[in-house]
Scaffold this motif. Sequence first.
Motif, PDB file in Angstrom:
ATOM      1  N   SER A 182      -0.734  30.343  10.367  1.00  0.00           N
ATOM      2  CA  SER A 182      -1.801  29.434  10.785  1.00  0.00           C
ATOM      3  C   SER A 182      -3.179  30.077  10.781  1.00  0.00           C
ATOM      4  O   SER A 182      -4.180  29.423  10.478  1.00  0.00           O
ATOM      5  N   THR A 183      -3.266  31.370  11.132  1.00  0.00           N
ATOM      6  CA  THR A 183      -4.580  32.008  11.174  1.00  0.00           C
ATOM      7  C   THR A 183      -5.162  32.207   9.777  1.00  0.00           C
ATOM      8  O   THR A 183      -6.344  32.549   9.650  1.00  0.00           O
ATOM      9  N   ALA A 184      -4.359  31.993   8.730  1.00  0.00           N
ATOM     10  CA  ALA A 184      -4.851  32.081   7.357  1.00  0.00           C
ATOM     11  C   ALA A 184      -5.351  30.736   6.850  1.00  0.00           C
ATOM     12  O   ALA A 184      -5.793  30.640   5.699  1.00  0.00           O
ATOM     13  N   VAL A 185      -5.287  29.705   7.695  1.00  0.00           N
ATOM     14  CA  VAL A 185      -5.717  28.362   7.316  1.00  0.00           C
ATOM     15  C   VAL A 185      -7.023  28.057   8.043  1.00  0.00           C
ATOM     16  O   VAL A 185      -7.035  27.900   9.270  1.00  0.00           O
ATOM     17  N   PRO A 186      -8.148  27.994   7.348  1.00  0.00           N
ATOM     18  CA  PRO A 186      -9.433  27.765   8.012  1.00  0.00           C
ATOM     19  C   PRO A 186      -9.428  26.515   8.883  1.00  0.00           C
ATOM     20  O   PRO A 186      -8.858  25.485   8.519  1.00  0.00           O
ATOM     21  N   GLU A 187     -10.023  26.639  10.053  1.00  0.00           N
ATOM     22  CA  GLU A 187     -10.261  25.545  10.997  1.00  0.00           C
ATOM     23  C   GLU A 187      -8.997  25.038  11.683  1.00  0.00           C
ATOM     24  O   GLU A 187      -9.040  24.006  12.361  1.00  0.00           O
ATOM     25  N   LEU A 188      -7.883  25.743  11.540  1.00  0.00           N
ATOM     26  CA  LEU A 188      -6.648  25.309  12.198  1.00  0.00           C
ATOM     27  C   LEU A 188      -6.467  26.080  13.508  1.00  0.00           C
ATOM     28  O   LEU A 188      -6.325  27.300  13.482  1.00  0.00           O
ATOM     29  N   PRO A 189      -6.453  25.409  14.657  1.00  0.00           N
ATOM     30  CA  PRO A 189      -6.164  26.119  15.912  1.00  0.00           C
ATOM     31  C   PRO A 189      -4.792  26.792  15.837  1.00  0.00           C
ATOM     32  O   PRO A 189      -3.873  26.288  15.169  1.00  0.00           O
ATOM     33  N   ALA A 190      -4.669  27.908  16.521  1.00  0.00           N
ATOM     34  CA  ALA A 190      -3.432  28.681  16.416  1.00  0.00           C
ATOM     35  C   ALA A 190      -3.320  29.637  17.582  1.00  0.00           C
ATOM     36  O   ALA A 190      -4.272  29.836  18.349  1.00  0.00           O
ATOM     37  N   LYS A 191      -2.150  30.256  17.734  1.00  0.00           N
ATOM     38  CA  LYS A 191      -2.029  31.399  18.627  1.00  0.00           C
ATOM     39  C   LYS A 191      -2.883  32.522  18.042  1.00  0.00           C
ATOM     40  O   LYS A 191      -2.964  32.684  16.828  1.00  0.00           O
ATOM     41  N   ALA A 223      -9.744  27.698  16.172  1.00  0.00           N
ATOM     42  CA  ALA A 223      -9.767  28.554  14.984  1.00  0.00           C
ATOM     43  C   ALA A 223     -10.921  29.542  15.077  1.00  0.00           C
ATOM     44  O   ALA A 223     -12.036  29.193  15.472  1.00  0.00           O
ATOM     45  N   ASN A 224     -10.645  30.792  14.732  1.00  0.00           N
ATOM     46  CA  ASN A 224     -11.641  31.854  14.788  1.00  0.00           C
ATOM     47  C   ASN A 224     -12.020  32.233  13.361  1.00  0.00           C
ATOM     48  O   ASN A 224     -11.179  32.711  12.595  1.00  0.00           O
ATOM     49  N   PRO A 225     -13.285  32.055  12.978  1.00  0.00           N
ATOM     50  CA  PRO A 225     -13.677  32.396  11.598  1.00  0.00           C
ATOM     51  C   PRO A 225     -13.521  33.874  11.279  1.00  0.00           C
ATOM     52  O   PRO A 225     -13.520  34.255  10.105  1.00  0.00           O
ATOM     53  N   LEU A 229      -0.677  20.435  13.384  1.00  0.00           N
ATOM     54  CA  LEU A 229      -1.359  20.740  14.643  1.00  0.00           C
ATOM     55  C   LEU A 229      -0.741  19.954  15.791  1.00  0.00           C
ATOM     56  O   LEU A 229      -0.571  20.486  16.902  1.00  0.00           O
ATOM     57  N   GLU A 230      -0.384  18.694  15.548  1.00  0.00           N
ATOM     58  CA  GLU A 230       0.264  17.909  16.594  1.00  0.00           C
ATOM     59  C   GLU A 230       1.602  18.527  16.996  1.00  0.00           C
ATOM     60  O   GLU A 230       1.962  18.573  18.175  1.00  0.00           O
ATOM     61  N   VAL A 231       2.344  19.003  16.012  1.00  0.00           N
ATOM     62  CA  VAL A 231       3.622  19.669  16.298  1.00  0.00           C
ATOM     63  C   VAL A 231       3.373  20.936  17.115  1.00  0.00           C
ATOM     64  O   VAL A 231       4.091  21.230  18.081  1.00  0.00           O
ATOM     65  N   LYS A 232       2.361  21.694  16.747  1.00  0.00           N
ATOM     66  CA  LYS A 232       2.032  22.922  17.481  1.00  0.00           C
ATOM     67  C   LYS A 232       1.642  22.600  18.923  1.00  0.00           C
ATOM     68  O   LYS A 232       2.004  23.335  19.860  1.00  0.00           O
ATOM     69  N   ARG A 233       0.887  21.522  19.102  1.00  0.00           N
ATOM     70  CA  ARG A 233       0.505  21.134  20.467  1.00  0.00           C
ATOM     71  C   ARG A 233       1.747  20.790  21.298  1.00  0.00           C
ATOM     72  O   ARG A 233       1.847  21.161  22.468  1.00  0.00           O
ATOM     73  N   ALA A 234       2.679  20.078  20.687  1.00  0.00           N
ATOM     74  CA  ALA A 234       3.906  19.715  21.401  1.00  0.00           C
ATOM     75  C   ALA A 234       4.731  20.960  21.726  1.00  0.00           C
ATOM     76  O   ALA A 234       5.314  21.072  22.815  1.00  0.00           O
ATOM     77  N   ALA A 235       4.766  21.904  20.784  1.00  0.00           N
ATOM     78  CA  ALA A 235       5.506  23.152  21.015  1.00  0.00           C
ATOM     79  C   ALA A 235       4.862  23.965  22.130  1.00  0.00           C
ATOM     80  O   ALA A 235       5.547  24.541  22.983  1.00  0.00           O
ATOM     81  N   GLU A 236       3.538  23.990  22.133  1.00  0.00           N
ATOM     82  CA  GLU A 236       2.814  24.696  23.192  1.00  0.00           C
ATOM     83  C   GLU A 236       3.132  24.089  24.554  1.00  0.00           C
ATOM     84  O   GLU A 236       3.369  24.812  25.540  1.00  0.00           O
ATOM     85  N   ALA A 237       3.161  22.764  24.610  1.00  0.00           N
ATOM     86  CA  ALA A 237       3.449  22.084  25.879  1.00  0.00           C
ATOM     87  C   ALA A 237       4.858  22.419  26.367  1.00  0.00           C
ATOM     88  O   ALA A 237       5.071  22.639  27.564  1.00  0.00           O
TER      89      ALA A 237
END
Length: 400
Positions: A248-257, A217-219, A357-365
């Motif tokens: 996702s980028t509108a949610v603080p501290e959430l990793p995202a594309k 996540a980018n502040p 986030l777990e779903v996003k990680r699986a999608a990324e994989a």
Amino acid sequence: MLRIGLTGGMGAGKSTVARILADLGAVIIDSDLIAREVVAPGTEGLAALVDAFGTEILAADGSLNRPTLAAKAFADDESRATLNSITHPLVGKRTAELISAAAADAIVVQDIPLLVENGLAPLMNLVIVVDVDAETRLRRLVEFRGVAEADARARIAAQATDEQRRAVADVLLDNSGAPAAIEDEVRRLWQERLVPFEQNLRAGTPARKKDIRLVPANPDWAVQAQRLIARLWVACGAAASRIDHIGSTAVPELPAKDVLDLQITVADLAAADGLRDALGAAGFPVRPEITEDCPRPTAQDPAGTDVTLWTKRYHQNADPGRLANVHVRVAGTPGQEYALLFRDWLRADADARAEYLEVKRAAEAKATGLTGEAATIAYLDVKEPWFAAAYPRMQAWRDR
């Protein structure tokens, strides 16, 4: 054409950056030069100033005596407003003439010292700020320009702060080092971002990454989104009822594309279609092949098969340095409400964030090793079933 705003505090080296960009092929429009041009001897601007402030503002040769004008014009707010009412329209008119005269494929760099102070950043496709801390700029003004220290401090204090400039900067150029360093940085910026941005803008082609990768996540995502939203408001005007940072980028501290998602809310699809050219000119070309979201069960459509309820228009940023998706949706439709509800639910529910986030990680994989549309399809194949299952949970949270 691509319009770049260039600014920086006094002594930052903005003129150096403008010179490098000119050498690379940019069309430079210097606001300071224009401001002098429109009040040169024989111009309507100088005549208007004399009418307003008297003949004593003229030098012996008939030119404008700037210190005398400044003493009169900055004596009070009313005098300053009079000065601005005379010069600003003339500067704007001449600037428009120079922009119109530039080639269709030009990269136009508007060198504007008071870009931040005058609220001009949203009018640009991209803003470059030459950044040097105030004390270094003060030393340069005193040592290299011969400005008295008290005068230099007063001038710096009258301008925007470093923080205010950084807030509007799409590109921050650090010019506190050796001259060669800034030249190398400007040349990289030209080749890797400005030239591709102009080509994308002219062709109506969005900038897109080939692969899908999550990043921490980018502040700064929230600030970056607000810069784009300001441009979208200029393009949309009264056609938009609200413009939001979503996803996702509108949610603080959430990793995202590293891709911002923004939503423009309009009254109907005719309004959405009416924004196509304005958004394209602002740097957000349309993706005409994408016209709806994936349908989900609703009260109107329990089976979740009516795509007309989920119709939208979809644009993406042409800037390769700041990828963004712009969803144009009609107020009150399931898609428009879903986007806001999903964001707010994730902000409020830590367990939902962790699960997503777990779903996003699986999608990324699943998308790893794929590029382009194949990567996007693989990514969404994992996420969409979870979105559908999460929808009732989001609604229940909302109702509670």
